[in-house]
Structure formats: C-alpha cells, structure tokens
Design a protein around this motif. Sequence first.
Motif, PDB file in Angstrom:
ATOM      1  N   ASN A  44       0.814  -1.215   0.000  1.00  0.00           N
ATOM      2  CA  ASN A  44       0.000   0.000   0.000  1.00  0.00           C
ATOM      3  C   ASN A  44       0.846   1.262   0.000  1.00  0.00           C
ATOM      4  O   ASN A  44       0.384   2.321   0.422  1.00  0.00           O
ATOM      5  CB  ASN A  44      -0.937   0.001   1.203  1.00  0.00           C
ATOM      6  CG  ASN A  44      -0.180  -0.011   2.522  1.00  0.00           C
ATOM      7  OD1 ASN A  44       1.034  -0.268   2.558  1.00  0.00           O
ATOM      8  ND2 ASN A  44      -0.880   0.256   3.614  1.00  0.00           N
ATOM      9  N   LEU A  63      -1.370   4.533   0.463  1.00  0.00           N
ATOM     10  CA  LEU A  63      -2.666   4.393  -0.210  1.00  0.00           C
ATOM     11  C   LEU A  63      -3.710   3.817   0.738  1.00  0.00           C
ATOM     12  O   LEU A  63      -4.222   2.703   0.543  1.00  0.00           O
ATOM     13  CB  LEU A  63      -2.508   3.509  -1.444  1.00  0.00           C
ATOM     14  CG  LEU A  63      -1.481   3.999  -2.480  1.00  0.00           C
ATOM     15  CD1 LEU A  63      -1.266   2.964  -3.557  1.00  0.00           C
ATOM     16  CD2 LEU A  63      -1.938   5.319  -3.080  1.00  0.00           C
ATOM     17  N   GLU A  64      -4.061   4.570   1.754  1.00  0.00           N
ATOM     18  CA  GLU A  64      -5.112   4.194   2.698  1.00  0.00           C
ATOM     19  C   GLU A  64      -6.093   5.348   2.832  1.00  0.00           C
ATOM     20  O   GLU A  64      -5.694   6.507   2.979  1.00  0.00           O
ATOM     21  CB  GLU A  64      -4.526   3.838   4.061  1.00  0.00           C
ATOM     22  CG  GLU A  64      -3.649   2.601   4.064  1.00  0.00           C
ATOM     23  CD  GLU A  64      -4.419   1.326   3.742  1.00  0.00           C
ATOM     24  OE1 GLU A  64      -5.672   1.323   3.864  1.00  0.00           O
ATOM     25  OE2 GLU A  64      -3.788   0.326   3.351  1.00  0.00           O
ATOM     26  N   ALA A 111      -4.618  -1.662  -3.857  1.00  0.00           N
ATOM     27  CA  ALA A 111      -3.440  -1.674  -2.991  1.00  0.00           C
ATOM     28  C   ALA A 111      -3.753  -1.443  -1.527  1.00  0.00           C
ATOM     29  O   ALA A 111      -2.922  -1.755  -0.669  1.00  0.00           O
ATOM     30  CB  ALA A 111      -2.437  -0.612  -3.468  1.00  0.00           C
ATOM     31  N   SER A 112      -4.908  -0.924  -1.195  1.00  0.00           N
ATOM     32  CA  SER A 112      -5.190  -0.558   0.200  1.00  0.00           C
ATOM     33  C   SER A 112      -5.541  -1.791   1.020  1.00  0.00           C
ATOM     34  O   SER A 112      -5.959  -2.833   0.505  1.00  0.00           O
ATOM     35  CB  SER A 112      -6.350   0.445   0.254  1.00  0.00           C
ATOM     36  OG  SER A 112      -7.541  -0.149  -0.235  1.00  0.00           O
ATOM     37  N   PHE A 113      -5.365  -1.659   2.331  1.00  0.00           N
ATOM     38  CA  PHE A 113      -5.706  -2.742   3.245  1.00  0.00           C
ATOM     39  C   PHE A 113      -7.211  -2.969   3.307  1.00  0.00           C
ATOM     40  O   PHE A 113      -7.672  -4.101   3.478  1.00  0.00           O
ATOM     41  CB  PHE A 113      -5.161  -2.418   4.642  1.00  0.00           C
ATOM     42  CG  PHE A 113      -5.518  -3.441   5.668  1.00  0.00           C
ATOM     43  CD1 PHE A 113      -4.872  -4.667   5.723  1.00  0.00           C
ATOM     44  CD2 PHE A 113      -6.516  -3.183   6.602  1.00  0.00           C
ATOM     45  CE1 PHE A 113      -5.204  -5.610   6.683  1.00  0.00           C
ATOM     46  CE2 PHE A 113      -6.858  -4.125   7.558  1.00  0.00           C
ATOM     47  CZ  PHE A 113      -6.195  -5.339   7.596  1.00  0.00           C
TER      48      PHE A 113
END
Length: 256
Positions: A44, A63-64, A111-113
Amino acid sequence: MKLNERSLAFYATCDSPADNAGFLYKRGERHTAYHRRWFVLKGNMLFYFEERESREPVGVIVLEGCTVELCDSAEDFTFAIRFGGAKSRTYVLAAESQAAMESWVKSLSRASFDYMRLVVRELEKQLEEMRWGLAGGCGGCQGSPSSWKPKPSGLERSLEQLPALPAVLPRENGCAVWNNVPEADQPPDTSSCRYNSEGNPRPPPLPPRRRASSSEVGSTRAAVAESTSTFCQLHERYGREVAQLRQDWLERHDHR
C-alpha cells in the motif's frame, strides 16, 4: 510499527517484488507543471524517484483512505489519487499510454488494506456457501458445514477391508511371525509335535555340537607355536637394530 526515512528507503530499493513500476508524470503541488518520475508500488505504498537508477525515493504515498479516479486535464491519460479530508492533498498523475493508465488505476485501487479485507470477506463467504452446498448434496444431510465429513476415498475403503491384526501374534523360535493368509486367526494345532501342551510353538532342536578331530587340534597347536616363534625372532632382530641405532646416536652425541 514505527517507520523512519532509512527503513522506507531500504524497503523502496530492496529486492522484494513490486506490484507495479514505471514512469508517470506527476503534477506539482504548488506549480502545475508535470515532472517525469519513476514510480514503484509495493503493497500500500507508492514510492517515486527522480530517476530509475536513484538510490533513495523523493517521496511516498500511503494508499489508505483514498480513491483512484480519472480526471479531466490538459494532459492525456490523467488520473488522480484523492484522500478524504478538507486539507488532504490530491495527487494528479499522467501515464504515457492508455494501457499504462488502466494498469496503474487497477493496481492502485487494489493496494489498500481495506480492499484486501473486503476480498478476504468475500472469499470466506464463497467458501462457506460451497461447504453448505456440498453438505446439502450428500443425501440431504443437515448440520453446520464444520460437521460435514467427506466420503472416504478408494484407498481408505481398501484399508478398512483389510483383516484385523491378531491380539497376540504367533511366535516361532522365540520371534513373532506374520501371516497374512485368512487362516492366521485360527488357533494352532496342538496335536502336532511343534507345539507343547500349552499350545505355544516349540523352538526347533539345536544342531549337535561338532567335535574337532585330533588332526585338526594338532594343526592348530602347530600354527600357534609357529606364530609364537616367528614373533620372538622378529622381536629379537628389531631389538638388536634399535639397540645399535641408540648406541650410534649416543656416540655421535658424546663427540659433540
């Protein structure tokens, strides 16, 4: 987990595989000019470098809590990374082709969690539905998916058909023997001379002892006497040589 500049630089340039990498044009925060940068996506984190061979990244975008969307701009193949918040920065990027833009938008969106967590939940839901479907198809059995057991395979069924091992294996000459014929479970025939009165097998008779003849005894004694005399001769011979060598060494030592 605490992160610092050194750990981020190491993670950005280490040999771990990247999810995406390539050149993108990044619009400046204060100036609207676009600068060509080398971008590397790992997990991320989106790192960007001045050049592809640079040893340290210029910056990183976590990227969150963001969305990736296309945007209208004078440049072609432009997309933006927008964060929720009044004072949050929006990163405007431009790719070099339509295929590159689609690839980056897809990889950045995943890509984020939070996205990974949604994927895991969806996979768990599908797995649960598959378990319930298999449980409902096995003869209308009911119960939770955890209580459902698969049918035994051909190997397991063949193992179940094997004859059971006897409680006490028969013994022959003091050692347990294995017999895989169906008659192995039958009691031994005590009427034969191989079994004693209690039904246990008797050991085979011992072979008779062989006595050595007088000629063999004489030859053995002669060989022993010959080996003894030979050893005495060798001992005396080498003993004289050792004594002579010792005497010569003492004489040379006295002359010095």
